[in-house]
Motif scaffolding. Structure first.
Motif, PDB file in Angstrom:
ATOM      1  N   ALA A 303      22.459 -45.156  48.283  1.00 36.57           N
ATOM      2  CA  ALA A 303      23.916 -45.055  48.123  1.00 36.57           C
ATOM      3  C   ALA A 303      24.449 -46.384  47.603  1.00 36.57           C
ATOM      4  N   VAL A 304      25.482 -46.307  46.768  1.00 38.23           N
ATOM      5  CA  VAL A 304      26.078 -47.505  46.154  1.00 38.23           C
ATOM      6  C   VAL A 304      27.328 -47.902  46.939  1.00 38.23           C
ATOM      7  N   VAL A 305      27.411 -49.181  47.298  1.00 35.79           N
ATOM      8  CA  VAL A 305      28.560 -49.691  48.052  1.00 35.79           C
ATOM      9  C   VAL A 305      29.779 -49.769  47.133  1.00 35.79           C
ATOM     10  N   GLU A 306      30.894 -49.193  47.569  1.00 39.17           N
ATOM     11  CA  GLU A 306      32.137 -49.270  46.777  1.00 39.17           C
ATOM     12  C   GLU A 306      33.182 -50.164  47.444  1.00 39.17           C
ATOM     13  N   VAL A 307      33.263 -50.103  48.771  1.00 41.70           N
ATOM     14  CA  VAL A 307      34.229 -50.936  49.512  1.00 41.70           C
ATOM     15  C   VAL A 307      33.558 -51.404  50.799  1.00 41.70           C
ATOM     16  N   VAL A 308      33.795 -52.662  51.185  1.00 40.49           N
ATOM     17  CA  VAL A 308      33.304 -53.202  52.457  1.00 40.49           C
ATOM     18  C   VAL A 308      34.517 -53.512  53.322  1.00 40.49           C
ATOM     19  N   LEU A 317      31.412 -49.203  55.670  1.00 38.26           N
ATOM     20  CA  LEU A 317      31.009 -49.218  54.265  1.00 38.26           C
ATOM     21  C   LEU A 317      31.425 -47.903  53.616  1.00 38.26           C
ATOM     22  N   ASP A 318      32.219 -47.997  52.560  1.00 39.38           N
ATOM     23  CA  ASP A 318      32.532 -46.821  51.751  1.00 39.38           C
ATOM     24  C   ASP A 318      31.521 -46.793  50.609  1.00 39.38           C
ATOM     25  N   LEU A 319      30.722 -45.725  50.570  1.00 38.37           N
ATOM     26  CA  LEU A 319      29.625 -45.666  49.611  1.00 38.37           C
ATOM     27  C   LEU A 319      29.698 -44.395  48.792  1.00 38.37           C
ATOM     28  N   ARG A 320      28.863 -44.349  47.747  1.00 43.05           N
ATOM     29  CA  ARG A 320      28.750 -43.137  46.940  1.00 43.05           C
ATOM     30  C   ARG A 320      27.278 -42.786  46.806  1.00 43.05           C
ATOM     31  N   ALA A 321      26.940 -41.577  47.279  1.00 39.75           N
ATOM     32  CA  ALA A 321      25.578 -41.055  47.131  1.00 39.75           C
ATOM     33  C   ALA A 321      25.654 -39.943  46.088  1.00 39.75           C
ATOM     34  N   GLY A 322      25.188 -40.205  44.889  1.00 39.92           N
ATOM     35  CA  GLY A 322      25.378 -39.234  43.814  1.00 39.92           C
ATOM     36  C   GLY A 322      26.861 -39.088  43.547  1.00 39.92           C
ATOM     37  N   ALA A 323      27.361 -37.850  43.687  1.00 44.23           N
ATOM     38  CA  ALA A 323      28.790 -37.605  43.447  1.00 44.23           C
ATOM     39  C   ALA A 323      29.591 -37.608  44.745  1.00 44.23           C
ATOM     40  N   ARG A 329      29.271 -46.555  59.401  1.00 46.98           N
ATOM     41  CA  ARG A 329      29.697 -47.611  60.340  1.00 46.98           C
ATOM     42  C   ARG A 329      28.449 -48.392  60.729  1.00 46.98           C
ATOM     43  N   VAL A 330      28.376 -49.655  60.320  1.00 48.10           N
ATOM     44  CA  VAL A 330      27.137 -50.419  60.506  1.00 48.10           C
ATOM     45  C   VAL A 330      27.396 -51.681  61.330  1.00 48.10           C
ATOM     46  N   GLU A 331      26.291 -52.315  61.722  1.00 47.65           N
ATOM     47  CA  GLU A 331      26.370 -53.537  62.534  1.00 47.65           C
ATOM     48  C   GLU A 331      27.076 -54.661  61.764  1.00 47.65           C
ATOM     49  N   ALA A 336      26.489 -56.654  52.982  1.00 41.47           N
ATOM     50  CA  ALA A 336      26.497 -55.729  51.849  1.00 41.47           C
ATOM     51  C   ALA A 336      27.528 -56.199  50.840  1.00 41.47           C
ATOM     52  N   LYS A 337      27.207 -56.033  49.560  1.00 37.62           N
ATOM     53  CA  LYS A 337      28.123 -56.421  48.486  1.00 37.62           C
ATOM     54  C   LYS A 337      28.536 -55.194  47.692  1.00 37.62           C
ATOM     55  N   VAL A 338      29.745 -55.251  47.150  1.00 38.45           N
ATOM     56  CA  VAL A 338      30.243 -54.161  46.304  1.00 38.45           C
ATOM     57  C   VAL A 338      29.312 -53.987  45.103  1.00 38.45           C
ATOM     58  N   HIS A 339      29.044 -52.723  44.752  1.00 30.97           N
ATOM     59  CA  HIS A 339      28.156 -52.292  43.655  1.00 30.97           C
ATOM     60  C   HIS A 339      26.677 -52.406  44.002  1.00 30.97           C
ATOM     61  N   GLU A 340      26.370 -52.920  45.199  1.00 31.50           N
ATOM     62  CA  GLU A 340      24.966 -53.008  45.615  1.00 31.50           C
ATOM     63  C   GLU A 340      24.470 -51.620  46.026  1.00 31.50           C
ATOM     64  N   THR A 341      23.200 -51.328  45.734  1.00 28.70           N
ATOM     65  CA  THR A 341      22.600 -50.064  46.170  1.00 28.70           C
ATOM     66  C   THR A 341      21.818 -50.305  47.464  1.00 28.70           C
ATOM     67  N   LEU A 342      22.197 -49.571  48.503  1.00 32.32           N
ATOM     68  CA  LEU A 342      21.508 -49.662  49.795  1.00 32.32           C
ATOM     69  C   LEU A 342      20.744 -48.369  50.041  1.00 32.32           C
ATOM     70  N   ARG A 343      19.758 -48.453  50.920  1.00 26.87           N
ATOM     71  CA  ARG A 343      19.100 -47.223  51.361  1.00 26.87           C
ATOM     72  C   ARG A 343      19.618 -46.932  52.772  1.00 26.87           C
ATOM     73  N   LEU A 344      20.276 -45.792  52.930  1.00 31.05           N
ATOM     74  CA  LEU A 344      20.825 -45.398  54.227  1.00 31.05           C
ATOM     75  C   LEU A 344      19.880 -44.429  54.930  1.00 31.05           C
TER      76      LEU A 344
END
Length: 362
Positions: A303-308, A317-323, A329-331, A336-344
């Motif tokens: 998922a791509v981070v859009e807002v922290v 973390l507001d993220l986008r997974a595909g569409a 809610r994380v520790e 995390a940085k905006v536009h970074e791709t994380l694995r949830l």
């Protein structure tokens, strides 16, 4: 104190059917909360119990009396409104004593009841003041005190905290809970705030469009919602919903563009008949975390981070997974940085599935 029974309760305003077939048993000394969005029928239901709204159909009993045709003054109830409705020209003492004076109570009894209520609420030093000299929280206590002095069978609260600021609301929630434990009264409490409902209620009644959706203890509604509406309404931030297709590839999988996770074993038997069909996957933000080496791959997705949103004790973390927009809610230690791709990763046994057509839990 008394139990309250509602049987097949209905209310219509011309073409508007505001309350529909409400059946509810409120036990003696129970604190029950009616919660739902604006226009769901919760305040109308409360006002019918109070006798302020005429019943279109059905029956209400308080204790062992059917009260359908009784005026409010004969129902042995006390009500606290969102608008405190204090008399501005009277002192706090006179505001609290007014109802007892109208009922011709003797002066010594009035004095004792007002002083007892003032002591319970911690407003003894305010008894000589006028409402204009009080803060919002103090006025709210006076309104509650006016109800307490009546010694009613049932207390009715209609959004009494909504005029207070956030910090005072939290404080008054605690005080109302303490008050209920001390007085051991039957309380029916209406609010649109699900946090208030969860923290105050022995049981919570979730309403939508005049219908009761589910009745249960707070953690039961949170953990085992009956349908998609209850799942989305209870919990903050709200549950994430994603429409997925159930596929069979060496076990059942829930997949959509940008997201593919295995159906948890606890749900596999119930989702078997949905092979090839679309269902709604529900995951709460607190049941998502940044994947580590210990998380099975089949329960993780990118998922791509859009807002922290750093909140101190946690990060949203507001993220986008595909569409799909997703909130996690994380520790607070997560960087995390905006536009970074994380694995949830999701917590498998906390995932929920809902039928797309009926919206009922599967």
């Amino acid at each position: 104190m008394a139990q309250v029974m509602m049987k097949e309760l209905n209310k219509k305003y011309d073409e508007v059917h505001a309350v529909k077939d409400v059946n509810l048993h409120i036990r003696d000394k129970e604190f029950i909360v009616l919660v739902g969005p604006s226009g769901c029928g919760k305040s109308t239901t409360l006002r019918m119990v109070a006798g302020l709204e005429e019943i279109t159909a059905g029956e209400i009993s308080i204790g062992d009396r059917v009260v359908n045709d009784l005026p409010p003054k004969d129902r042995d109830i006390a009500m606290v409104f969102q608008n405190y409705a204090l008399y501005p020209h009277m002192t706090v003492y006179d505001n609290m004593a007014f109802g007892l004076k109208m009922r011709k109570f003797p002066k010594p009894e009035i004095l004792k009841r007002v002083q007892d209520a003032a002591e319970i609420l911690g407003i003894q030093e305010l008894l000589k003041r006028k409402p204009r000299q009080l803060s919002g929280g103090q006025r709210q206590r006076v309104a509650v005190g006016r109800a307490i002095v009546r010694h009613p069978q049932v207390f009715l609260f209609d959004e009494p905290l909504s005029n207070l600021d956030a910090k005072l609301r939290v404080q008054m929630r605690v005080e109302l809970k303490r008050l209920h434990d001390r007085l051991e009264t039957t309380v029916i409490y209406v609010t649109h705030d699900q946090v208030e409902a969860m923290t105050l209620g022995d049981r919570v009644v979730v309403m939508k469009d005049g219908w009761i959706q589910q009745v249960g203890e707070p953690l039961e509604l949170y953990g085992k919602p009956a349908n998609k509406f209850v799942a989305g309404f209870i919990g903050s931030p709200a549950m994430n919903f994603v429409e997925v297709t159930i596929t069979d590839a060496g076990g059942l999988w829930a997949e959509t563009q940008g997201l593919r996770v295995k159906v948890p074993p606890a749900h596999a038997s119930r989702l078997g008949p949905y092979r090839g069909q679309t269902v709604t996957l529900g995951v709460r933000p607190e049941d998502l975390h940044v994947a580590s080496g210990n998380d099975p791959n089949e329960y993780t997705f990118p998922a791509v981070v859009e807002v922290v949103e750093p909140l101190g004790s946690e990060i949203l973390l507001d993220l986008r997974a595909g569409a799909h927009a997703i909130v996690a809610r994380v520790e607070p230690t997560v960087r995390a940085k905006v536009h970074e791709t994380l694995r949830l990763a999701l917590t498998p046994d906390r995932a929920r599935f809902f039928d797309v057509k009926t919206e009922l839990a599967i």
